[in-house]
Write an enzyme that holds these catalytic residues in place. Sequence first.
Site: not given
Ligand code: NAD
Ligand code: WQD
Length: 346
Positions: A131, A155, A159, A183, A185, A302
């Site tokens: 992330s 969290y 990572k 990744y 957003n 933030d």
């Molecule tokens: P998500 O919660 O939709 O998917 C994660 C999945 O993992 C879920 O289906 C959950 O049930 C499963 N899971 C969690 N713990 C588990 C365990 N112990 N055993 C088996 N399954 C388990 O989240 P997502 O948005 O699809 O994210 C996927 C990955 O990408 C994660 O590692 C997350 O940290 C990373 N990521 C997400 C974002 C984002 O904004 N969505 C951004 C950066 C990184």
């Molecule tokens: C985006 C922008 C908020 C909600 C988070 C995690 C990051 C990654 C992705 C996993 C910001 C603003 C948001 C709302 C708002 N996840 N906002 N009102 O914070 O960039 O990232 O998700 O790895 O680790 O921190 O994403 O979508 O929450 O926010 O004004 O109700 O929208 O302040 O500027 P963020 P976000």
Amino acid sequence: MNTRETVKTVLVTGGAGYIGSHTCVELLQQGYEVVVVDNLVNAQQESLNRVAKIAGKAPVFLRVDLLDEVALDAVFSQYSIDAVIHFAALKAVGESVAKPLAYYHNNMTGTLNLFRVMAQHQVFQLVYSSSATVYGDSNPIPYREDMPLASTSPYGRSKVMAEQIMMDLSAADERWNIASLRYFNPVGAHPSGLIGEDPTGIPNNLMPYISQVAVGRREHLSIYGNDYMTADGTGVRDYIHVVDLANGHLQALQLLARKHQRFSAYNLGAGKGFSVLDVVKAFEKACGQSIPYKFEPRRAGDIGEFYADASKAATELDWRAARSLDSMCADTWNWQSKNPSGYGQV
Ligand code: NAD
Ligand code: WQD
């Protein structure tokens, strides 16, 4: 060395989740065999029924918790796995601050179990879900892969630690071949409207919150901060369409198949930022209605603005974000309007 042709079966941990389900579609459509392990802590199995509908082919689904090393070992004994994409994790930043042990246990123990079982079964090809949060709050923008890593939440630290573990593994044993994908957003949904993001409870993230306002589940959007040093004062992020992101994983698998690199990290972002108000305007265009919002104070933790330097992924993975902010909003709205309660309404 593996070639594309020899990587046939991919184990997808967390494959029922948001990014995992979209990646399963692309994998199946490209002819891979897909085995999903997910404990469904933050997903519903219905997502995989929808994946099968889109792809015309179902992934194998095994309800397995990564904390159960014995069950995980049995999966590797039963299936001939060539490569792993590791999505499974808990991902809510605020919740991780309140429940650090639960987050470290799930994300670190689950990851260690997976790596141990992979090594026992001689599976060394790994694509990891990292992330942009690993860049912390002190690096200059745009973020580049060679910048120092730090994070501000349990969290995020899970990572950073996982990346450190993968570097140590690949230094100790040259058979490991790892791509860590950072990744930015992720937003949007599959254009079919059959799969998308379905957060439990009140959404933490911007795009699902806006789409729930548009569909009438929430009254208004709170915009956290209008006094940042950005063009309109609201926070700026690098939004990336989830289908582009999913395709980044296929490019990473192909890179691992043609090149042994031990460990390498890649930013998956578009390389440019949009403000909260830009996203609100684009969503209003997509859904044909106005999104009521109120400005609120900044959200704790933030950062005002960040986006990727996406050049390494372009050069080495031959991957670029192709889909516009308008299509991210249109696809989110298509999913949300067809599934107002997410997978709950099947
Ligand atoms: P998500 O919660 O939709 O998917 C994660 C999945 O993992 C879920 O289906 C959950 O049930 C499963 N899971 C969690 N713990 C588990 C365990 N112990 N055993 C088996 N399954 C388990 O989240 P997502 O948005 O699809 O994210 C996927 C990955 O990408 C994660 O590692 C997350 O940290 C990373 N990521 C997400 C974002 C984002 O904004 N969505 C951004 C950066 C990184
Ligand atoms: C985006 C922008 C908020 C909600 C988070 C995690 C990051 C990654 C992705 C996993 C910001 C603003 C948001 C709302 C708002 N996840 N906002 N009102 O914070 O960039 O990232 O998700 O790895 O680790 O921190 O994403 O979508 O929450 O926010 O004004 O109700 O929208 O302040 O500027 P963020 P976000």
